[in-house]
Design an enzyme around this catalytic site. Structure first.
Site, PDB file in Angstrom:
ATOM      1  N   ASN A 333     -17.869 -11.514  -1.581  1.00  0.00           N
ATOM      2  CA  ASN A 333     -17.733 -12.956  -1.775  1.00  0.00           C
ATOM      3  C   ASN A 333     -16.443 -13.437  -2.406  1.00  0.00           C
ATOM      4  O   ASN A 333     -16.179 -14.623  -2.403  1.00  0.00           O
ATOM      5  CB  ASN A 333     -18.913 -13.474  -2.612  1.00  0.00           C
ATOM      6  CG  ASN A 333     -20.196 -13.448  -1.823  1.00  0.00           C
ATOM      7  OD1 ASN A 333     -20.416 -14.294  -0.983  1.00  0.00           O
ATOM      8  ND2 ASN A 333     -21.019 -12.450  -2.053  1.00  0.00           N
ATOM      9  N   HIS A 372      -5.020  -1.006  -0.442  1.00  0.00           N
ATOM     10  CA  HIS A 372      -4.644  -1.204  -1.845  1.00  0.00           C
ATOM     11  C   HIS A 372      -3.557  -0.211  -2.238  1.00  0.00           C
ATOM     12  O   HIS A 372      -2.557  -0.572  -2.866  1.00  0.00           O
ATOM     13  CB  HIS A 372      -5.865  -1.028  -2.757  1.00  0.00           C
ATOM     14  CG  HIS A 372      -6.655  -2.279  -2.951  1.00  0.00           C
ATOM     15  ND1 HIS A 372      -7.650  -2.666  -2.102  1.00  0.00           N
ATOM     16  CD2 HIS A 372      -6.587  -3.241  -3.904  1.00  0.00           C
ATOM     17  CE1 HIS A 372      -8.167  -3.814  -2.517  1.00  0.00           C
ATOM     18  NE2 HIS A 372      -7.539  -4.185  -3.607  1.00  0.00           N
ATOM     19  N   TYR A 434       7.158   4.351 -15.718  1.00  0.00           N
ATOM     20  CA  TYR A 434       8.019   4.448 -16.889  1.00  0.00           C
ATOM     21  C   TYR A 434       8.517   5.875 -17.066  1.00  0.00           C
ATOM     22  O   TYR A 434       9.711   6.122 -17.248  1.00  0.00           O
ATOM     23  CB  TYR A 434       7.218   3.993 -18.111  1.00  0.00           C
ATOM     24  CG  TYR A 434       7.909   4.219 -19.429  1.00  0.00           C
ATOM     25  CD1 TYR A 434       8.842   3.307 -19.918  1.00  0.00           C
ATOM     26  CD2 TYR A 434       7.618   5.334 -20.195  1.00  0.00           C
ATOM     27  CE1 TYR A 434       9.466   3.514 -21.117  1.00  0.00           C
ATOM     28  CE2 TYR A 434       8.239   5.549 -21.408  1.00  0.00           C
ATOM     29  CZ  TYR A 434       9.170   4.636 -21.860  1.00  0.00           C
ATOM     30  OH  TYR A 434       9.787   4.843 -23.058  1.00  0.00           O
TER      31      TYR A 434
END
Lengths: 443, 443
Positions: A333, A372, A434
């Site tokens: 949803n 993703h 990093y």
């Protein structure tokens, strides 16, 4: 009026001023009106965050720098690789598709040749921008996400375009055989909006193609529902919201998230568990608020703005995910365009090919996890599987929440997974980025 | 089952997958179910405070020291002035009152002599402990608050005791004249609990007096409603709550408030406005949570425990102040014993003497402000008027909220005044106390 009888009655009233009753908070009282508690929560949240805001301002001063904002997208402000990539390739790809399809509609291509051309086009669409982002050093991570995001959306749209036109072609073949009535185009009359209904292959025009590419949906349809006119006040309100949310977003990012992320590097390097947890929880609040802002900015303001501009009728870009009591409900949803696409072009075709519901559902999560990861790893030029694992972890989480938690507890579990899960993945990537980039320089 | 007609229907379903509709967050959608937002608030509050808790622990370590807790009450652990003061004087005062009253019931005193003795007793009850707290240097502020609080409660109770007995005496005089039926004692039969009803002057016993002194109410009544028996499980649950809340309270105070207060001294001395605001907001959260804990500890656990032990029937020690939409409603409902006392022995007598409602209401706030100031200034040996002004400021605040804010806005305003107002006064006193005691030493 102040006679002795009246006085007497008054006195009786005074003399017995207690009666047997329970305290409201005792379970025996049966009292349950805690309406004010919601207001309490809101006030406490606002005050806590006002405090954090003030503390942040006092500690760091104003950190936002307009030049730095631009340099997020570009290393060298005079070469615009990301933008060029988007505009140039975008048009080539887009134009190729209706050309192929109109050729196949005319029967110039066999089904197989068309399929091969389509597959090549789709594969190139995913791999070429990824290669450019990986190899051209002036593409920054933010620019890379932007390029790859645009191409992923285009990929999904063209996949849908091809599928729908294929269904139409199959249908017209069936019709030609059976002389059935035109199902793909129920009636040729005009709609009340004045727009004519289009039939296959009349839809294979460049104009129709471009409308679909810019329309706020991933699922192609021959005749989109259209709103009768452009409401200027609605358009301007959405535009104002977009600009405002974008500025707040940038401000929060620089002023709030960057200092926390920077201060998290030391504990992450030392693997100091309690400090890492503290940083994670500290990062969770701004990260979550920014995600909410992004949600509103993209799914409400921007998509509604585009839809209003294109007179696109279907504004259901999200449903009531904030009330979701299970992880599955949330994923079904919060992002309706992607959910609709997955259902129409991936989940249902899998079901029709005889796969079980569970397998198909897992496959959808797998596809989502792939995209993703694609959208994060390639721009960062760093292949960790945190985003992939984060999406795949939704499956056991959905199982757990679905089986053990109901109602408000389920809802709270969904919120916690959103609030905690995201900054966890963010910290992981930031730490690896990093270590990869800055510690090398320091050595 | 997979024939062309079925396929056709399926296709139509695929081909039109959009319909004209509004986004849920658009005002045009008429959607209003934000149930999940309450859960979001709760989750965010818990997570934010978990973070603060962890940060605090990492920064300060564990600060609670059992010896230091005891020394809050005493400077010299071998002399217990506060406790002695409470126990000794308490009994003298308490015994004096029924003695006087039974004498006046027998007609040995004239009304005037009785009134004078009563006034002297009451005045001494407020001034003597205050003098001791001010003059004996070994009484700490916390011990002082404890002593003065106990005496204030006793003062209010004895005032009520005297008033009710006076009304009874007047009533019996009226009855003797008019031969009216016994209003002060409607029926001599036993109640269902088995307790006999008592009539004036049969109530003037030391046993009855002591029951009233320990009962969780400030309003005297000849025949209190009694619960049929002592429920052991209820008693133990309340006792467990009392101990637990007390420990959490001490822990929060030492671990959370003291560091904030200490770190607020510098900005307060320098009158650095933005840093002062930041400290104020930082103090507001623990202060408010501790006030809520105190409320629950005292008004729910302790008073219910006492009531259960004494089989006292009326457990209404608070009403639903958390839903209050006006400041007046809050003050009328959060502390029912005091509110009942004010109504019965101060507000209504004022009304009967012809004062207007507004004047009487202001007088109640004035009385309350006086006792607040008395309970804070004397133990701190420092006469600032912050507590007094804080209470008196409720009057214009009540007017403002009552006139301009309704419903949830009114409720939020009440919460803000509670959350912000208290730490403001606390910081003021702490600052003055610090300047008075520690800067002198430093000079």
């Amino acid at each position: 009026n102040r006679g002795p009888i009246n006085k007497g009655e008054l006195w009786v009233n005074f003399l017995s001023c207690h009666k047997t009753q329970q305290s409201l908070l005792s379970s025996a009282s049966g009292y349950s009106n805690y309406r004010g508690v919601l207001n309490w929560c809101v006030v406490m949240l606002v005050l806590s965050n006002a405090r954090l805001f003030l503390e942040n301002l006092l500690r760091y001063g104003i950190l936002v720098d307009p030049i730095q904002v631009i340099s997020l997208f570009l290393n060298d402000p005079y070469s615009w690789p990301a933008a060029c990539l988007v505009i140039g390739r975008f048009n080539v790809k887009t134009l190729a598709v209706p050309l192929c399809l109109s050729l196949s509609a005319q029967g110039s291509f066999t089904e197989l040749v068309g399929f091969l051309v389509h597959c090549t086009n789709m594969a190139v669409m995913l791999t070429f921008p990824a290669a450019v982002v990986l190899l051209v050093p002036s593409v920054t991570p933010v620019g890379g996400v932007f390029v790859l995001g645009t191409y992923t959306i285009l990929f999904l749209k063209l996949y849908s375009y091809k599928d729908v036109n294929m269904w139409c072609r199959e249908l017209s073949t069936v019709k030609a055989k059976k002389l059935a009535r035109s199902l793909s185009c129920p009636s040729g009359q005009t709609l009340n909006g004045g727009d004519r209904q289009v039939c296959y292959p009349g839809n294979l025009t460049i104009r129709d193609m471009y409308y679909f590419v810019f329309a706020p949906t991933l699922c192609y349809e021959l005749n989109f529902p259209r709103s009768p006119n452009i409401r200027m006040s609605f358009l301007l309100r959405r535009l104002f919201e977009m600009v405002r949310k974008y500025l707040i977003f940038l401000l929060s990012f620089h002023q709030w998230m960057i200092p926390i992320i920077q201060s998290s590097m030391k504990p992450l390097e030392d693997m100091d568990l309690s400090r890492m947890t503290e940083r994670l929880l500290r990062l969770a609040v701004p990260n979550h608020l920014m995600w909410l802002m992004f949600f509103y900015w993209f799914f409400h303001s921007s998509l509604n703005f585009t839809a209003e501009l294109l007179r696109f009728g279907d504004r259901q870009f999200y449903k009531d995910w904030w009330n979701s009591e299970s992880v599955t409900y949330f994923w079904q949803n919060w992002n309706i365009p992607v959910h609709k696409w997955c259902l129409r072009h991936f989940y249902k075709p899998l079901l029709r090919r005889g796969f079980s519901k569970k397998v198909s559902q897992s496959a959808v999560f797998f596809l989502s996890a792939f995209f993703h990861e694609y959208l994060v790893s390639v721009p960062l030029r760093m292949f960790r599987l945190w985003a992939f694992m984060g999406m795949m972890a939704q499956l056991p989480l959905a199982w757990f929440v679905g089986h053990f938690l109901r109602g408000n507890y389920g809802n709270a579990a969904v919120w916690i997974s959103i609030i905690i899960g995201q900054p966890f993945a963010v910290l992981m990537y930031v730490h690896d980025y990093y270590v990869l980039h800055y510690r090398q320089e320091a050595d």
